[in-house]
Design a protein around this motif. Structure first.
Motif, PDB file in Angstrom:
ATOM      1  N   TYR A 172       0.809  -1.221   0.000  1.00 11.95           N
ATOM      2  CA  TYR A 172       0.000   0.000   0.000  1.00 11.95           C
ATOM      3  C   TYR A 172       0.840   1.267   0.000  1.00 11.95           C
ATOM      4  O   TYR A 172       0.313   2.364   0.118  1.00 11.95           O
ATOM      5  N   SER A 173       2.147   1.141  -0.121  1.00 18.41           N
ATOM      6  CA  SER A 173       3.044   2.285   0.036  1.00 18.41           C
ATOM      7  C   SER A 173       3.733   2.653  -1.273  1.00 18.41           C
ATOM      8  O   SER A 173       3.581   1.957  -2.289  1.00 18.41           O
ATOM      9  N   LEU A 174       4.534   3.719  -1.224  1.00 16.25           N
ATOM     10  CA  LEU A 174       5.356   4.104  -2.364  1.00 16.25           C
ATOM     11  C   LEU A 174       6.337   2.981  -2.694  1.00 16.25           C
ATOM     12  O   LEU A 174       6.619   2.716  -3.856  1.00 16.25           O
ATOM     13  N   CYS A 175       6.837   2.287  -1.688  1.00 16.95           N
ATOM     14  CA  CYS A 175       7.748   1.157  -1.917  1.00 16.95           C
ATOM     15  C   CYS A 175       7.048   0.064  -2.728  1.00 16.95           C
ATOM     16  O   CYS A 175       7.637  -0.492  -3.654  1.00 16.95           O
ATOM     17  N   ALA A 176       5.811  -0.253  -2.406  1.00 16.48           N
ATOM     18  CA  ALA A 176       5.060  -1.268  -3.147  1.00 16.48           C
ATOM     19  C   ALA A 176       4.840  -0.799  -4.591  1.00 16.48           C
ATOM     20  O   ALA A 176       4.944  -1.586  -5.536  1.00 16.48           O
ATOM     21  N   TYR A 177       4.551   0.472  -4.762  1.00 14.96           N
ATOM     22  CA  TYR A 177       4.332   1.046  -6.087  1.00 14.96           C
ATOM     23  C   TYR A 177       5.592   0.929  -6.947  1.00 14.96           C
ATOM     24  O   TYR A 177       5.539   0.455  -8.080  1.00 14.96           O
ATOM     25  N   THR A 178       6.744   1.361  -6.402  1.00 12.62           N
ATOM     26  CA  THR A 178       7.980   1.307  -7.181  1.00 12.62           C
ATOM     27  C   THR A 178       8.458  -0.136  -7.364  1.00 12.62           C
ATOM     28  O   THR A 178       8.980  -0.477  -8.427  1.00 12.62           O
ATOM     29  N   LEU A 179       8.262  -0.980  -6.356  1.00 11.90           N
ATOM     30  CA  LEU A 179       8.619  -2.390  -6.511  1.00 11.90           C
ATOM     31  C   LEU A 179       7.790  -3.022  -7.629  1.00 11.90           C
ATOM     32  O   LEU A 179       8.286  -3.837  -8.397  1.00 11.90           O
ATOM     33  N   ASN A 180       6.538  -2.635  -7.745  1.00 11.94           N
ATOM     34  CA  ASN A 180       5.694  -3.184  -8.810  1.00 11.94           C
ATOM     35  C   ASN A 180       6.222  -2.802 -10.185  1.00 11.94           C
ATOM     36  O   ASN A 180       6.178  -3.601 -11.115  1.00 11.94           O
ATOM     37  N   LYS A 181       6.713  -1.587 -10.341  1.00 14.57           N
ATOM     38  CA  LYS A 181       7.300  -1.177 -11.624  1.00 14.57           C
ATOM     39  C   LYS A 181       8.511  -2.053 -11.947  1.00 14.57           C
ATOM     40  O   LYS A 181       8.678  -2.492 -13.082  1.00 14.57           O
ATOM     41  N   ALA A 182       9.360  -2.325 -10.948  1.00  9.71           N
ATOM     42  CA  ALA A 182      10.514  -3.202 -11.143  1.00  9.71           C
ATOM     43  C   ALA A 182      10.045  -4.633 -11.433  1.00  9.71           C
ATOM     44  O   ALA A 182      10.604  -5.315 -12.291  1.00  9.71           O
ATOM     45  N   PHE A 183       9.021  -5.072 -10.723  1.00 10.54           N
ATOM     46  CA  PHE A 183       8.454  -6.416 -10.885  1.00 10.54           C
ATOM     47  C   PHE A 183       7.970  -6.627 -12.323  1.00 10.54           C
ATOM     48  O   PHE A 183       8.265  -7.641 -12.955  1.00 10.54           O
TER      49      PHE A 183
END
Length: 191
Positions: A172-183
């Motif tokens: 639910y965080s900015l980390c999850a958002y950016t990790l999803n782009k890398a994913f």
């Protein structure tokens, strides 16, 4: 005859924003600056759904205003983008022509190959896969959901995960958002 056909295409484009004229590869770009990450993420979703050619970037330091993310867009679409965001009650800090700045927006996603491993980084978040597509490491960020994301991803094959197991749906965080782009990039590379 050709002029009338072109005029009709342009007229249709004005009436239906989902029909786009062919884009020039050298088309000028603009950057939308937001005051917070939540607005950027919501705008990205709305604009992609409306079929605008956009991507999330890191704005140059000289124009950053409270948010480490911005949206790059084709300058020719600015009027349509402004209307779309206004209809969705989103008020960006400003719209800027990217041509006015010596520094260009930075790509968020970076790829590094190390032996038989591929590390994909977006912002501070990193995901590393082996040649079979198995996730061997998730790291970075400082958000409280990073350990949870790591536990749910590490050891699994990136191509066998269901949509609900993607970082954007787990966190639910900015980390999850950016990790999803890398994913997403790592998933493309693993195919």
């Amino acid at each position: 005859m050709a002029f009338k056909t072109l005029k009709k295409i342009i007229s249709n484009n004005i009436k239906d924003k989902n029909i786009k004229a062919p884009k020039n590869k050298n088309e000028k770009k603009g950057i939308i600056i937001f005051s917070n990450v939540k607005e950027t993420m919501k705008s990205e979703q709305i604009l992609k759904k409306s079929r605008f050619n956009i991507k999330v970037v890191a704005p140059p330091m000289e124009i950053r205003e409270g948010c480490d993310l911005a949206i790059e867009y084709d300058l020719i679409d600015e009027f349509g983008i402004q209307n779309t965001l206004e209809k969705n009650k989103i008020a960006p800090t400003k719209y800027i022509s990217a041509e006015n700045y010596s520094q260009k927006p930075l790509e968020l996603v970076k790829i590094k190959k190390i032996d038989n491993y591929t590390m994909v980084r977006c912002g501070n978040m990193k995901i590393t896969i082996d040649e079979k597509g198995d996730i061997v490491n998730v790291s970075g960020g400082g958000c409280p959901d990073v350990p949870y994301l790591t536990l749910n991803l590490k050891g699994k094959n990136i191509n066998n995960l269901k949509i609900e197991d993607n970082p954007k749906n787990l966190g639910y965080s900015l980390c999850a958002y950016t990790l999803n782009k890398a994913f997403v990039k790592a998933q493309e590379l693993a195919r």
